[in-house]
Design a protein around this motif. Sequence first.
Motif, mmCIF file in Angstrom:
data_model
loop_
_atom_site.group_PDB
_atom_site.id
_atom_site.type_symbol
_atom_site.label_atom_id
_atom_site.label_comp_id
_atom_site.label_asym_id
_atom_site.label_seq_id
_atom_site.Cartn_x
_atom_site.Cartn_y
_atom_site.Cartn_z
ATOM 1 N N ASP A 96 6.154 -5.286 15.516
ATOM 2 C CA ASP A 96 7.338 -4.857 15.011
ATOM 3 C C ASP A 96 7.751 -4.484 13.485
ATOM 4 O O ASP A 96 8.252 -3.552 13.050
ATOM 5 C CB ASP A 96 8.661 -5.855 15.655
ATOM 6 C CG ASP A 96 8.528 -5.874 17.210
ATOM 7 O OD1 ASP A 96 7.987 -4.957 17.720
ATOM 8 O OD2 ASP A 96 9.130 -6.892 17.561
ATOM 9 N N VAL A 97 7.218 -5.456 12.783
ATOM 10 C CA VAL A 97 7.371 -5.281 11.208
ATOM 11 C C VAL A 97 6.692 -4.095 10.775
ATOM 12 O O VAL A 97 7.119 -3.199 10.021
ATOM 13 C CB VAL A 97 6.811 -6.608 10.474
ATOM 14 C CG1 VAL A 97 6.664 -6.290 9.010
ATOM 15 C CG2 VAL A 97 7.732 -7.656 10.900
ATOM 16 N N GLN A 98 5.404 -3.695 11.468
ATOM 17 C CA GLN A 98 4.603 -2.610 10.930
ATOM 18 C C GLN A 98 5.499 -1.373 11.425
ATOM 19 O O GLN A 98 5.537 -0.381 10.612
ATOM 20 C CB GLN A 98 3.267 -2.614 11.832
ATOM 21 C CG GLN A 98 2.550 -1.573 11.123
ATOM 22 C CD GLN A 98 2.202 -1.600 9.662
ATOM 23 O OE1 GLN A 98 1.762 -2.722 9.048
ATOM 24 N NE2 GLN A 98 2.205 -0.440 9.059
ATOM 25 N N TYR A 99 5.970 -1.514 12.627
ATOM 26 C CA TYR A 99 6.684 -0.209 12.991
ATOM 27 C C TYR A 99 8.038 -0.130 12.240
ATOM 28 O O TYR A 99 8.199 1.145 11.731
ATOM 29 C CB TYR A 99 7.413 -0.290 14.374
ATOM 30 C CG TYR A 99 8.238 0.722 14.681
ATOM 31 C CD1 TYR A 99 7.787 1.808 15.123
ATOM 32 C CD2 TYR A 99 9.476 0.354 14.910
ATOM 33 C CE1 TYR A 99 8.573 2.972 15.662
ATOM 34 C CE2 TYR A 99 10.355 1.324 15.286
ATOM 35 C CZ TYR A 99 9.859 2.744 15.678
ATOM 36 O OH TYR A 99 10.706 3.887 16.033
ATOM 37 N N ASN A 100 8.616 -1.114 11.525
ATOM 38 C CA ASN A 100 9.829 -1.081 10.800
ATOM 39 C C ASN A 100 9.421 -0.488 9.450
ATOM 40 O O ASN A 100 10.185 0.196 8.778
ATOM 41 C CB ASN A 100 10.422 -2.384 10.860
ATOM 42 C CG ASN A 100 11.418 -2.666 11.968
ATOM 43 O OD1 ASN A 100 11.497 -1.956 12.779
ATOM 44 N ND2 ASN A 100 11.572 -4.036 12.210
ATOM 45 N N LEU A 101 8.284 -1.054 8.686
ATOM 46 C CA LEU A 101 7.871 -0.522 7.701
ATOM 47 C C LEU A 101 7.368 0.880 7.715
ATOM 48 O O LEU A 101 7.695 1.599 6.764
ATOM 49 C CB LEU A 101 6.376 -1.374 7.369
ATOM 50 C CG LEU A 101 6.819 -2.672 6.621
ATOM 51 C CD1 LEU A 101 5.421 -3.401 6.284
ATOM 52 C CD2 LEU A 101 7.666 -2.626 5.291
ATOM 53 N N ASP A 102 6.861 1.489 8.772
ATOM 54 C CA ASP A 102 6.444 2.828 8.873
ATOM 55 C C ASP A 102 7.555 3.715 8.914
ATOM 56 O O ASP A 102 7.887 4.626 8.382
ATOM 57 C CB ASP A 102 5.674 2.923 9.955
ATOM 58 C CG ASP A 102 4.304 2.608 10.192
ATOM 59 O OD1 ASP A 102 3.700 2.172 8.755
ATOM 60 O OD2 ASP A 102 3.701 2.408 11.157
ATOM 61 N N GLU A 103 8.748 3.133 9.754
ATOM 62 C CA GLU A 103 10.062 3.573 9.887
ATOM 63 C C GLU A 103 10.700 3.958 8.531
ATOM 64 O O GLU A 103 11.262 4.907 8.077
ATOM 65 C CB GLU A 103 10.921 3.325 10.987
ATOM 66 C CG GLU A 103 12.154 4.028 11.197
ATOM 67 C CD GLU A 103 12.105 5.274 11.866
ATOM 68 O OE1 GLU A 103 13.105 5.862 11.998
ATOM 69 O OE2 GLU A 103 11.271 5.595 12.531
ATOM 70 N N TYR A 104 10.630 2.757 7.736
ATOM 71 C CA TYR A 104 11.321 2.778 6.535
ATOM 72 C C TYR A 104 10.678 3.798 5.565
ATOM 73 O O TYR A 104 11.190 4.428 4.777
ATOM 74 C CB TYR A 104 11.173 1.340 6.042
ATOM 75 C CG TYR A 104 11.664 1.198 4.466
ATOM 76 C CD1 TYR A 104 13.119 1.305 4.395
ATOM 77 C CD2 TYR A 104 11.062 1.046 3.385
ATOM 78 C CE1 TYR A 104 13.721 1.104 3.003
ATOM 79 C CE2 TYR A 104 11.287 1.048 2.278
ATOM 80 C CZ TYR A 104 13.019 1.022 1.770
ATOM 81 O OH TYR A 104 13.188 0.818 0.732
ATOM 82 N N GLU A 105 9.214 3.716 5.764
ATOM 83 C CA GLU A 105 8.514 4.720 4.793
ATOM 84 C C GLU A 105 8.917 6.095 5.099
ATOM 85 O O GLU A 105 9.005 6.901 4.113
ATOM 86 C CB GLU A 105 7.139 4.374 4.859
ATOM 87 C CG GLU A 105 6.049 5.283 3.909
ATOM 88 C CD GLU A 105 4.650 5.201 4.471
ATOM 89 O OE1 GLU A 105 3.911 5.609 3.460
ATOM 90 O OE2 GLU A 105 4.312 4.519 5.176
ATOM 91 N N ARG A 106 9.040 6.440 6.655
ATOM 92 C CA ARG A 106 9.296 7.623 6.897
ATOM 93 C C ARG A 106 10.584 8.283 6.271
ATOM 94 O O ARG A 106 11.026 9.305 5.676
ATOM 95 C CB ARG A 106 9.255 7.837 8.359
ATOM 96 C CG ARG A 106 9.383 9.538 8.835
ATOM 97 C CD ARG A 106 9.176 9.523 10.357
ATOM 98 N NE ARG A 106 10.317 8.433 10.686
ATOM 99 C CZ ARG A 106 11.617 9.257 10.918
ATOM 100 N NH1 ARG A 106 11.978 10.203 10.627
ATOM 101 N NH2 ARG A 106 12.586 8.304 11.803
#
Length: 166
Positions: A96-106
Amino acid sequence: MNVKDKIIFGLLIILIAAGGYFQWMADDMKSRMDVLNQNDQEHLDVIDKEFREDLRNLNLRFEGRGKHIQKAQQDIIANTNLINTTAAELNEKISDVQYNLDEYERVTDKKIERTNDDVADLQDSFASQNRQNRRKFSDLEQTLTQLQNQVKELHEPEDPKKGKKR
């Protein structure tokens, strides 16, 4: 009897005496071995009785410990299951954290791209405005120069020879 027969007879007596001595030694060793075997058998019976009694005492002591061993085994299984469950939950949270980080990066990359586009637009707009201002300033200077020339012409005295203003 001659000497040769006496020597042979003497050797024979020595051999018979040596054989008797060895026979007596062998019989003595056999009797001692019988005594040792008998003592060994008695000692084994005592040791076997002591060993069996000690083994019985140990069995009685460890019968109650079987429950403790089963409880420890169940605790180990429960801890292993807890560790596996916690590891699975942590893996989910990490995902979940990795997904959130990827979303934040995008999202951040999009915002940065938009900001860069806005900055480029502002630079273009500023350059355009700067050019317009220079042209206006140049036009104003030109107009001012023309006005100054006209004012000078109005203030200049007339030249009598030419009939014109100087």
